[in-house]
Design a protein around this motif. Structure first.
Motif, PDB file in Angstrom:
ATOM      1  N   LYS A 170       0.994  -1.125  -0.018  1.00 14.57           N
ATOM      2  CA  LYS A 170       0.066  -0.043  -0.007  1.00 14.57           C
ATOM      3  C   LYS A 170       0.989   1.187   0.007  1.00 14.57           C
ATOM      4  O   LYS A 170       0.736   2.155  -0.736  1.00 14.57           O
ATOM      5  CB  LYS A 170      -0.954   0.011   1.359  1.00 14.57           C
ATOM      6  CG  LYS A 170      -2.114  -0.908   1.333  1.00 14.57           C
ATOM      7  CD  LYS A 170      -2.918  -0.890   2.455  1.00 14.57           C
ATOM      8  CE  LYS A 170      -3.890  -2.008   2.578  1.00 14.57           C
ATOM      9  NZ  LYS A 170      -4.462  -2.028   3.976  1.00 14.57           N
ATOM     10  N   GLN A 171       1.988   1.144   0.907  1.00 14.39           N
ATOM     11  CA  GLN A 171       2.702   2.521   0.938  1.00 14.39           C
ATOM     12  C   GLN A 171       3.458   2.431  -0.250  1.00 14.39           C
ATOM     13  O   GLN A 171       3.687   3.796  -0.787  1.00 14.39           O
ATOM     14  CB  GLN A 171       3.933   1.907   2.096  1.00 14.39           C
ATOM     15  CG  GLN A 171       4.776   3.236   2.467  1.00 14.39           C
ATOM     16  CD  GLN A 171       4.049   4.367   3.012  1.00 14.39           C
ATOM     17  OE1 GLN A 171       3.226   4.350   3.901  1.00 14.39           O
ATOM     18  NE2 GLN A 171       4.141   5.395   2.471  1.00 14.39           N
ATOM     19  N   GLU A 174       1.230   4.126  -2.869  1.00 15.79           N
ATOM     20  CA  GLU A 174       0.947   5.514  -2.586  1.00 15.79           C
ATOM     21  C   GLU A 174       2.295   6.343  -2.803  1.00 15.79           C
ATOM     22  O   GLU A 174       1.862   7.430  -3.605  1.00 15.79           O
ATOM     23  CB  GLU A 174       0.794   5.906  -0.997  1.00 15.79           C
ATOM     24  CG  GLU A 174      -0.561   5.465  -0.828  1.00 15.79           C
ATOM     25  CD  GLU A 174      -0.872   5.359   1.010  1.00 15.79           C
ATOM     26  OE1 GLU A 174       0.174   5.882   1.581  1.00 15.79           O
ATOM     27  OE2 GLU A 174      -1.729   4.661   1.448  1.00 15.79           O
ATOM     28  N   ILE A 193      -7.136  -0.832  -0.264  1.00 18.55           N
ATOM     29  CA  ILE A 193      -6.277  -0.028  -0.892  1.00 18.55           C
ATOM     30  C   ILE A 193      -7.214   1.427  -1.562  1.00 18.55           C
ATOM     31  O   ILE A 193      -8.020   0.766  -2.161  1.00 18.55           O
ATOM     32  CB  ILE A 193      -5.437  -0.297  -1.910  1.00 18.55           C
ATOM     33  CG1 ILE A 193      -4.277  -1.399  -1.435  1.00 18.55           C
ATOM     34  CG2 ILE A 193      -4.624   0.585  -2.350  1.00 18.55           C
ATOM     35  CD1 ILE A 193      -3.215  -1.980  -2.208  1.00 18.55           C
ATOM     36  N   TYR A 194      -6.776   2.513  -1.207  1.00 12.49           N
ATOM     37  CA  TYR A 194      -7.643   3.580  -1.984  1.00 12.49           C
ATOM     38  C   TYR A 194      -7.531   3.556  -3.514  1.00 12.49           C
ATOM     39  O   TYR A 194      -6.306   3.564  -3.806  1.00 12.49           O
ATOM     40  CB  TYR A 194      -7.391   4.939  -1.289  1.00 12.49           C
ATOM     41  CG  TYR A 194      -7.906   6.216  -1.975  1.00 12.49           C
ATOM     42  CD1 TYR A 194      -9.120   6.167  -1.850  1.00 12.49           C
ATOM     43  CD2 TYR A 194      -7.311   6.715  -3.132  1.00 12.49           C
ATOM     44  CE1 TYR A 194     -10.028   7.385  -2.439  1.00 12.49           C
ATOM     45  CE2 TYR A 194      -7.756   7.663  -3.735  1.00 12.49           C
ATOM     46  CZ  TYR A 194      -9.277   8.022  -3.511  1.00 12.49           C
ATOM     47  OH  TYR A 194      -9.842   9.034  -4.230  1.00 12.49           O
TER      48      TYR A 194
END
Lengths: 201, 223
Positions: A170-171, A174, A193-194
């Motif tokens: 996820k990081q 982003e 996850i967005y």
């Protein structure tokens, strides 16, 4: 940047999916959701120009993908459902080959940080064939970082990863999006996850 | 310049891969020499007979030994997705097949080329024929690599019957064997026969990227 318009694919007279529309701009994440066999990998292959669509078209930077293919390939990287690292070689050898073949502008210090973050720094001299599936998957993410391309196309990138690794992914997603990168990935589960666009197949 | 660097590092990758699996290359060579011994034992100690059919035996065994390695031609890179990654890095499928053909020639056929002098001693082939053997094998092995590339790429779509690819290579290598053995046994026609062999090389070299490239694309499409 990447636009998929009314895409339909039939194989052996069987409709896999129809009328798929998606648009991917810098900083966007698109998720392809669906059960096993719903056509997620097929759609990703069509986007990579490996499959001829039955109907519809794909555009890259305003031009038909086929007419702008090598520019697209210069900006895209792919993780499939297999491990692309060479199993007979060590992690270090794989990194050396990628670094040279991809003509990567990522320097050694950055690779070291990525290895530490992915918790692979202790296995540098280990052959890839002896690593667990989760660890080889992490090595794939290292390849993504080293290729340093704008568009990431990922087929089931989160399968077989533990919670810590998913958090790490996820990081990474982003970070990539904050640098004007964009991602299309498929998943049959809810990754948490967005995402900017969700396509259900 | 970047493209040239990528080609160099493609071969660096191939070198690393082949060196990590050097036992495969050695197994091929061992197979080649053991087969020569078997022929010698089965024919008997008659030096004249061995010398007479030696070149034919040598070429047959070179063909059989090089087909042993065909399974690995594209299979590993196809299964682990490297073919696609290399393609996404700017190499067309046809160009990949040309690079892989030269890689097969370098890492599989050249070791055979180097072991020919020892094989000649074992088969009682005269020293003056060595030059003709080298010349015919240098061209013939490149033809075999091109044929191997085509059959291996076709085999990617056929996971059940690997032998089919070897059979295809063997059938199409009949003219190569005829002219290669002919060069050594009819030294006076060296120029004309080597030209024919070179012509065959140009034909298969032109067909290879087109046929192999298409098969690679189709197999990735259907994987």
């Amino acid at each position: 940047m990447l636009i998929v318009k009314d895409l339909s694919i039939e194989r052996l007279d069987k409709k896999i999916f129809e009328n798929i529309n998606l648009s991917l701009s810098p900083g966007n994440i698109t998720i392809l959701k669906g059960k096993n066999g719903s056509g997620k990998t097929t759609l990703l292959k069509a986007i990579l120009n490996l499959l001829e669509p039955s109907f519809g078209s794909i555009y890259w930077k305003g031009k038909l993908l086929k007419k702008n293919l090598y520019d697209f390939y210069n900006h895209v990287t792919y993780i499939g459902d297999t491990t692309s690292s060479l199993r007979k070689l060590t992690i270090k050898d794989n990194i050396n080959i990628w670094k040279k073949f991809f003509i990567s502008n990522i320097n050694d210090a950055q690779i070291e940080i990525a290895l530490k973050t992915l918790k692979l720094d202790n296995y540098l001299n280990k052959k890839v064939g002896t690593l667990s599936f989760g660890e080889t998957k992490k090595l794939e993410f290292l390849r993504l970082i080293m290729e340093n391309k704008k568009v990431w196309i990922l087929d089931e990138p989160l399968s077989n990863l533990d919670e810590d690794s998913i958090g790490l992914m996820k990081q990474t997603f982003e970070d990539h999006c904050s640098k004007e990168g964009s991602i299309i990935f498929s998943s049959h589960q809810n990754p948490g996850i967005y995402v900017t666009e969700e396509i259900n197949l | 310049m970047n493209f040239l660097n990528k080609i160099i590092f493609f071969y660096y990758r191939e070198y690393k891969l082949n060196m990590s699996g050097i036992q495969d290359i050695l197994t091929n060579i061992i197979f080649f020499f053991i087969s020569i011994f078997i022929f010698i034992f089965s024919i008997g100690p008659d030096k004249e007979t061995i010398s007479l059919i030696g070149v034919g035996i040598l070429w047959t065994l070179l063909l059989l030994s090089s087909t042993l390695s065909l399974r690995k031609f594209y299979q590993d890179d196809f299964e682990n997705g490297n073919l696609l990654i290399i393609h996404l890095n700017g190499f067309s499928f046809g160009f990949i097949s040309i690079l892989k053909t030269f890689s097969h020639f370098l890492f599989v056929q050249v070791p055979f080329l180097l072991s020919i002098p020892i094989a000649c001693i074992l088969l009682n082939i005269a020293n003056d024929k060595l030059f003709y053997l080298f010349a015919s094998f240098s061209i013939g092995s490149l033809i075999l690599s091109c044929l191997g590339s085509i059959s291996s790429s076709m085999n990617l779509m056929n996971q059940r019957n690997f032998l089919l690819g070897s059979v295809i290579v063997m059938i199409f290598s009949v003219p190569v064997i005829i002219f290669s053995v002919g060069i050594i046994n009819m030294e006076e026609s060296f120029n004309s026969l080597i030209n024919i062999l070179f012509g065959i090389l140009l034909i298969v070299f032109a067909i290879n990227p087109w046929a192999s490239g298409l098969c690679l694309k189709l197999s990735l499409e259907n994987s």
